[in-house]
Design an enzyme around this catalytic site. Structure first.
Site, PDB file in Angstrom:
ATOM      1  N   HIS A 111      -4.554   6.757  -2.986  1.00 41.52           N
ATOM      2  CA  HIS A 111      -4.118   5.575  -3.735  1.00 41.52           C
ATOM      3  C   HIS A 111      -4.786   5.486  -5.108  1.00 41.52           C
ATOM      4  O   HIS A 111      -4.389   4.672  -5.936  1.00 41.52           O
ATOM      5  CB  HIS A 111      -4.451   4.328  -2.918  1.00 41.52           C
ATOM      6  CG  HIS A 111      -3.345   3.306  -2.841  1.00 41.52           C
ATOM      7  ND1 HIS A 111      -2.034   3.545  -3.201  1.00 41.52           N
ATOM      8  CD2 HIS A 111      -3.378   2.018  -2.423  1.00 41.52           C
ATOM      9  CE1 HIS A 111      -1.311   2.455  -3.012  1.00 41.52           C
ATOM     10  NE2 HIS A 111      -2.096   1.516  -2.547  1.00 41.52           N
ATOM     11  N   TYR A 171      -8.443  -5.316  -6.314  1.00 37.27           N
ATOM     12  CA  TYR A 171      -7.736  -4.425  -5.401  1.00 37.27           C
ATOM     13  C   TYR A 171      -6.296  -4.260  -5.856  1.00 37.27           C
ATOM     14  O   TYR A 171      -5.768  -5.058  -6.630  1.00 37.27           O
ATOM     15  CB  TYR A 171      -7.832  -4.944  -3.967  1.00 37.27           C
ATOM     16  CG  TYR A 171      -9.244  -4.801  -3.446  1.00 37.27           C
ATOM     17  CD1 TYR A 171      -9.746  -3.542  -3.110  1.00 37.27           C
ATOM     18  CD2 TYR A 171     -10.080  -5.904  -3.336  1.00 37.27           C
ATOM     19  CE1 TYR A 171     -11.051  -3.391  -2.669  1.00 37.27           C
ATOM     20  CE2 TYR A 171     -11.386  -5.762  -2.894  1.00 37.27           C
ATOM     21  CZ  TYR A 171     -11.866  -4.506  -2.559  1.00 37.27           C
ATOM     22  OH  TYR A 171     -13.155  -4.349  -2.138  1.00 37.27           O
TER      23      TYR A 171
END
Length: 193
Positions: A19, A71
């Site tokens: 990611h 995040y």
């Protein structure tokens, strides 16, 4: 000037995850010029300014490289904050991110589109009110078997894949440079695989 944002999750725990390939690409672009990321006051992001091309050359593109300190699913706020801070519009934004639907070793450069289930893109689209920005999509492939895609993305690359990953980060950084200097069509014909 362009804003180039690499998507990822902050902190050493996530550094080697699939990611986080977007972070790797903007870090590669910063390393090419010796630029360092610093915290942007009032925005939950780190940024570095770089110039492409030979020092002193006329008309070289300026890039602000950005990494959110939030995040992935909260990336939109820092990205819109960086755009406002630098007085840029979404059509001067390049987002570099991982892509499950593209095989490892493959890239795709495009303008606009949906979020395809990517939480970082979803957050950016929601904050900007548009999906009309450039994307450099770095293939990470789908997990084998029944592994949850979220778990796959939040796992490290296998040791055998890390050498190939380094090559892909360099290639994706080259694609970003091409996009801002040569334009979309030329970049797509060179880098889309």
């Amino acid at each position: 000037m362009w804003l180039v944002v690499g998507l990822g999750n902050p902190g050493p725990t996530y550094a080697g995850h699939r990611h986080n390939v977007g972070f790797g690409v903007v870090e590669e672009l910063a390393a090419r010029t010796g630029a360092r990321f610093t915290v942007t006051k009032g925005i939950r992001a780190e940024a570095a300014e770089v110039r492409l091309g030979a020092p002193g050359a006329a008309d070289v593109p300026r890039l602000v490289l950005g990494k959110s300190r939030t995040y992935m699913n909260e990336t939109g706020g820092p990205v819109s904050g960086l755009l406002r801070y630098h007085r840029l519009t979404p059509d001067r934004l390049v987002v570099v991110h991982d892509e499950l639907d593209i095989d490892p070793g493959q890239l795709r450069v495009k303008f606009g589109g949906g979020d395809n289930g990517h939480n970082g893109l979803r957050s950016i689209r929601a904050s900007l009110g548009t999906g009309d920005f450039y994307r450099v999509r770095v293939g990470v492939g789908r997990p084998a078997g029944r592994q949850d895609p979220a778990d796959f993305l939040l796992s490290n690359f296998a040791a055998r894949d890390r050498e190939g990953l380094a090559v892909e980060l360099v290639r994706a950084a080259d694609a970003v440079e091409s996009l801002v200097t040569a334009g979309l069509e030329r970049t797509q014909s060179t880098f889309n695989s």
